[in-house]
Design a protein around this motif. Structure first.
Motif, PDB file in Angstrom:
ATOM      1  N   LEU A   1       5.772 -25.947   7.581  1.00 16.32           N
ATOM      2  CA  LEU A   1       6.595 -25.505   8.738  1.00 16.32           C
ATOM      3  C   LEU A   1       6.667 -26.371  10.072  1.00 16.32           C
ATOM      4  O   LEU A   1       5.654 -26.622  10.461  1.00 16.32           O
ATOM      5  CB  LEU A   1       6.323 -24.127   9.205  1.00 16.32           C
ATOM      6  CG  LEU A   1       6.909 -23.241  10.255  1.00 16.32           C
ATOM      7  CD1 LEU A   1       8.402 -23.192  10.216  1.00 16.32           C
ATOM      8  CD2 LEU A   1       6.286 -21.713  10.511  1.00 16.32           C
ATOM      9  N   VAL A   2       7.856 -26.804  10.450  1.00 11.38           N
ATOM     10  CA  VAL A   2       7.826 -27.770  11.600  1.00 11.38           C
ATOM     11  C   VAL A   2       8.463 -26.975  12.922  1.00 11.38           C
ATOM     12  O   VAL A   2       9.731 -26.259  12.519  1.00 11.38           O
ATOM     13  CB  VAL A   2       8.295 -29.155  11.335  1.00 11.38           C
ATOM     14  CG1 VAL A   2       8.583 -29.922  12.574  1.00 11.38           C
ATOM     15  CG2 VAL A   2       7.781 -29.696  10.412  1.00 11.38           C
ATOM     16  N   PHE A   3       7.856 -26.733  14.048  1.00 13.24           N
ATOM     17  CA  PHE A   3       8.393 -26.424  15.309  1.00 13.24           C
ATOM     18  C   PHE A   3       9.101 -27.680  16.068  1.00 13.24           C
ATOM     19  O   PHE A   3       8.060 -28.291  16.319  1.00 13.24           O
ATOM     20  CB  PHE A   3       7.599 -25.438  16.210  1.00 13.24           C
ATOM     21  CG  PHE A   3       7.244 -24.260  15.528  1.00 13.24           C
ATOM     22  CD1 PHE A   3       8.186 -22.966  15.659  1.00 13.24           C
ATOM     23  CD2 PHE A   3       6.335 -24.045  14.640  1.00 13.24           C
ATOM     24  CE1 PHE A   3       7.862 -21.822  15.255  1.00 13.24           C
ATOM     25  CE2 PHE A   3       6.088 -22.872  13.857  1.00 13.24           C
ATOM     26  CZ  PHE A   3       6.954 -21.623  14.276  1.00 13.24           C
TER      27      PHE A   3
ATOM     28  N   ILE B   1       0.994 -25.948   5.858  1.00 12.81           N
ATOM     29  CA  ILE B   1       0.898 -26.931   6.917  1.00 12.81           C
ATOM     30  C   ILE B   1       1.876 -26.490   8.256  1.00 12.81           C
ATOM     31  O   ILE B   1       2.974 -26.024   7.815  1.00 12.81           O
ATOM     32  CB  ILE B   1       0.937 -28.168   6.577  1.00 12.81           C
ATOM     33  CG1 ILE B   1       0.042 -28.798   5.401  1.00 12.81           C
ATOM     34  CG2 ILE B   1       0.726 -29.216   7.831  1.00 12.81           C
ATOM     35  CD1 ILE B   1       0.316 -30.070   4.766  1.00 12.81           C
ATOM     36  N   ILE B   2       1.363 -26.305   9.247  1.00 13.40           N
ATOM     37  CA  ILE B   2       2.148 -26.060  10.514  1.00 13.40           C
ATOM     38  C   ILE B   2       1.937 -27.172  11.478  1.00 13.40           C
ATOM     39  O   ILE B   2       1.002 -27.669  11.828  1.00 13.40           O
ATOM     40  CB  ILE B   2       1.933 -24.612  11.209  1.00 13.40           C
ATOM     41  CG1 ILE B   2       2.144 -23.576   9.812  1.00 13.40           C
ATOM     42  CG2 ILE B   2       2.837 -24.528  12.423  1.00 13.40           C
ATOM     43  CD1 ILE B   2       1.673 -22.224  10.539  1.00 13.40           C
ATOM     44  N   VAL B   3       3.443 -27.651  11.893  1.00 10.32           N
ATOM     45  CA  VAL B   3       3.326 -28.651  12.806  1.00 10.32           C
ATOM     46  C   VAL B   3       4.059 -28.179  14.098  1.00 10.32           C
ATOM     47  O   VAL B   3       5.345 -27.559  14.095  1.00 10.32           O
ATOM     48  CB  VAL B   3       4.075 -29.960  12.268  1.00 10.32           C
ATOM     49  CG1 VAL B   3       4.277 -30.980  13.593  1.00 10.32           C
ATOM     50  CG2 VAL B   3       3.147 -30.683  11.192  1.00 10.32           C
ATOM     51  N   CYS B   4       3.331 -28.324  15.228  1.00 10.86           N
ATOM     52  CA  CYS B   4       4.042 -27.895  16.475  1.00 10.86           C
ATOM     53  C   CYS B   4       4.403 -29.272  17.433  1.00 10.86           C
ATOM     54  O   CYS B   4       3.571 -29.532  17.761  1.00 10.86           O
ATOM     55  CB  CYS B   4       2.927 -26.798  17.308  1.00 10.86           C
ATOM     56  SG  CYS B   4       2.624 -25.461  16.494  1.00 10.86           S
ATOM     57  N   ALA B   5       5.727 -29.639  17.412  1.00 11.69           N
ATOM     58  CA  ALA B   5       6.007 -30.975  18.198  1.00 11.69           C
ATOM     59  C   ALA B   5       7.184 -30.570  18.984  1.00 11.69           C
ATOM     60  O   ALA B   5       8.152 -30.928  18.908  1.00 11.69           O
ATOM     61  CB  ALA B   5       6.452 -31.795  16.915  1.00 11.69           C
TER      62      ALA B   5
ATOM     63  N   ALA C   1      -4.866 -22.319   6.156  1.00 13.18           N
ATOM     64  CA  ALA C   1      -3.849 -23.129   6.511  1.00 13.18           C
ATOM     65  C   ALA C   1      -4.180 -24.381   7.569  1.00 13.18           C
ATOM     66  O   ALA C   1      -5.269 -24.090   8.239  1.00 13.18           O
ATOM     67  CB  ALA C   1      -2.672 -22.214   7.186  1.00 13.18           C
ATOM     68  N   ALA C   2      -3.347 -25.323   7.658  1.00 16.86           N
ATOM     69  CA  ALA C   2      -3.810 -26.410   8.505  1.00 16.86           C
ATOM     70  C   ALA C   2      -2.564 -26.435   9.725  1.00 16.86           C
ATOM     71  O   ALA C   2      -1.404 -26.359   9.437  1.00 16.86           O
ATOM     72  CB  ALA C   2      -3.754 -27.651   8.064  1.00 16.86           C
ATOM     73  N   ILE C   3      -2.742 -26.610  10.947  1.00 13.33           N
ATOM     74  CA  ILE C   3      -2.085 -26.144  12.174  1.00 13.33           C
ATOM     75  C   ILE C   3      -2.285 -27.498  12.985  1.00 13.33           C
ATOM     76  O   ILE C   3      -3.443 -27.786  13.489  1.00 13.33           O
ATOM     77  CB  ILE C   3      -2.122 -25.172  13.035  1.00 13.33           C
ATOM     78  CG1 ILE C   3      -1.911 -23.837  11.891  1.00 13.33           C
ATOM     79  CG2 ILE C   3      -1.070 -25.010  13.997  1.00 13.33           C
ATOM     80  CD1 ILE C   3      -3.349 -23.356  11.555  1.00 13.33           C
ATOM     81  N   VAL C   4      -1.250 -28.251  13.314  1.00 10.78           N
ATOM     82  CA  VAL C   4      -1.312 -29.264  14.088  1.00 10.78           C
ATOM     83  C   VAL C   4      -0.402 -29.102  15.285  1.00 10.78           C
ATOM     84  O   VAL C   4       0.674 -28.731  15.232  1.00 10.78           O
ATOM     85  CB  VAL C   4      -0.563 -30.718  13.396  1.00 10.78           C
ATOM     86  CG1 VAL C   4      -0.407 -31.787  14.354  1.00 10.78           C
ATOM     87  CG2 VAL C   4      -1.526 -31.299  12.199  1.00 10.78           C
TER      88      VAL C   4
END
Length: 316
Positions: free
Chosen positions: A134-136, A195-199, A216-219
């Motif tokens: 999931l990409v923000f 996996i969650i990416v916050c960009a 879960a892995a969150i960046v």
């Protein structure tokens, strides 16, 4: 050692930087620096100076035979003038004589090294069979992170969330062009993402952290300001939190600073990326795993050396 000869530094434009460094190569360079004797805690602090219509960032570093500095400008109103919000140039030098070896277009260098750092962390923090991403965000960094995460895991689904439906669909199309099963994010995806990416450039949390599943892995890499964050204190408090460097995070990472101020996170519980890479820290399965990055000078230098090569060429 003879005298240094006069040699003009080589210029690497964005095309040359892109040709020299793939996402996988950038990740390898970052990981190699962390596995060497270099300690990110010794990296100089980023200098932030108000200037004109924004501010300047000065980011110097030294790793072994190499030294370098990135000069970046941040112009919040630049899009109104048809210019990028962030622009940068990198100067690469040999550390013995500090003679300029190369000049590089720094914006693409940043676009390469940031997702590479995130991928190094996510490769250790995500489950081996993690398949949902999931990409923000819908900007350059969001795209770079999709590419980087696709390099470290076999992704079965990619979900993209953004404020502009048009930009989300454009990103979905690009991801499908990589052969990924992509779609716009939906309610409930936070609960199911591996996996969650916050960009993003958000100043407030993007989602309810209590929904993130254990393991879960969150960046989160969208900001380096103490009054802005993408993750709420609840998530930071219940997660295993990894940062590039503890003092840097306490100085620049709003996600960390505000969670500590709100009494949800203990500064003593912060773990470092170098210890994660070296195997001294393992991912958690009984809670989420967060990597909060702010960007550090050594990362630009590590990738810049990879662009140019590993032998200073004007020191006789």
């Amino acid at each position: 050692m003879g005298a240094a000869t006069e040699t003009a530094p080589r210029w690497y434009g964005s095309r040359e930087v892109a040709a020299a460094i793939s996402p996988a190569r950038a990740r390898a360079l970052i990981e190699a620096a962390l596995l060497d004797d270099f300690d990110p805690a010794n990296d100089p602090a980023r200098v932030n100076t108000p200037a004109g219509g924004g501010h300047l960032l000065l980011m110097p570093s030294v790793i072994g035979a190499w030294a370098g500095i990135k000069v970046a400008s941040v112009g919040p109103n630049n899009p109104e003038h048809g210019r990028p919000r962030i622009q940068a140039t990198y100067v690469l030098m040999d550390s013995l004589t500090l003679s300029p070896q190369a000049l590089m277009e720094g914006s693409l260098l940043t676009a390469l090294r940031t997702p590479a750092v995130s991928a190094v962390a996510a490769n250790k923090l995500a489950a081996p069979d993690a398949g949902t991403l999931l990409v923000f965000g819908t900007g350059l960094q969001a795209w770079g992170h999709i590419e980087a995460m696709a390099e470290i895991r076999t992704l079965s689904e990619v979900w993209i969330s953004g404020r502009s439906a048009r930009k989300v669909e454009e990103m979905v199309g690009k991801a499908r062009g990589l052969g990924l099963a992509a779609r716009a994010a939906e309610a409930g995806d936070v609960e199911n993402a591996d996996i969650i990416v916050c960009a993003t450039s958000a100043g407030e949390p993007l989602f309810d952290g209590s929904l993130v599943k254990d393991g879960a892995a969150i960046v989160a890499m969208g900001s380096h300001e103490t009054d802005r964050r993408e993750l709420d204190a609840n998530l930071m408090g219940r997660a295993r939190v990894v940062v590039e460097d503890v003092q840097t995070a306490l100085r620049e990472a709003g996600d960390v600073v505000m969670a500590i101020e709100e009494g949800r996170l203990d500064a003593g519980a912060l773990l470092t990326l170098s210890n994660l890479v070296r195997g001294n820290v393992a991912r958690a399965t009984d809670r989420p795993n967060v990597f909060k990055g702010t960007g550090m000078s050594w990362q630009d230098l590590a990738v810049a050396v990879g662009v140019h090569g590993d032998t200073p060429r004007n020191v006789a």
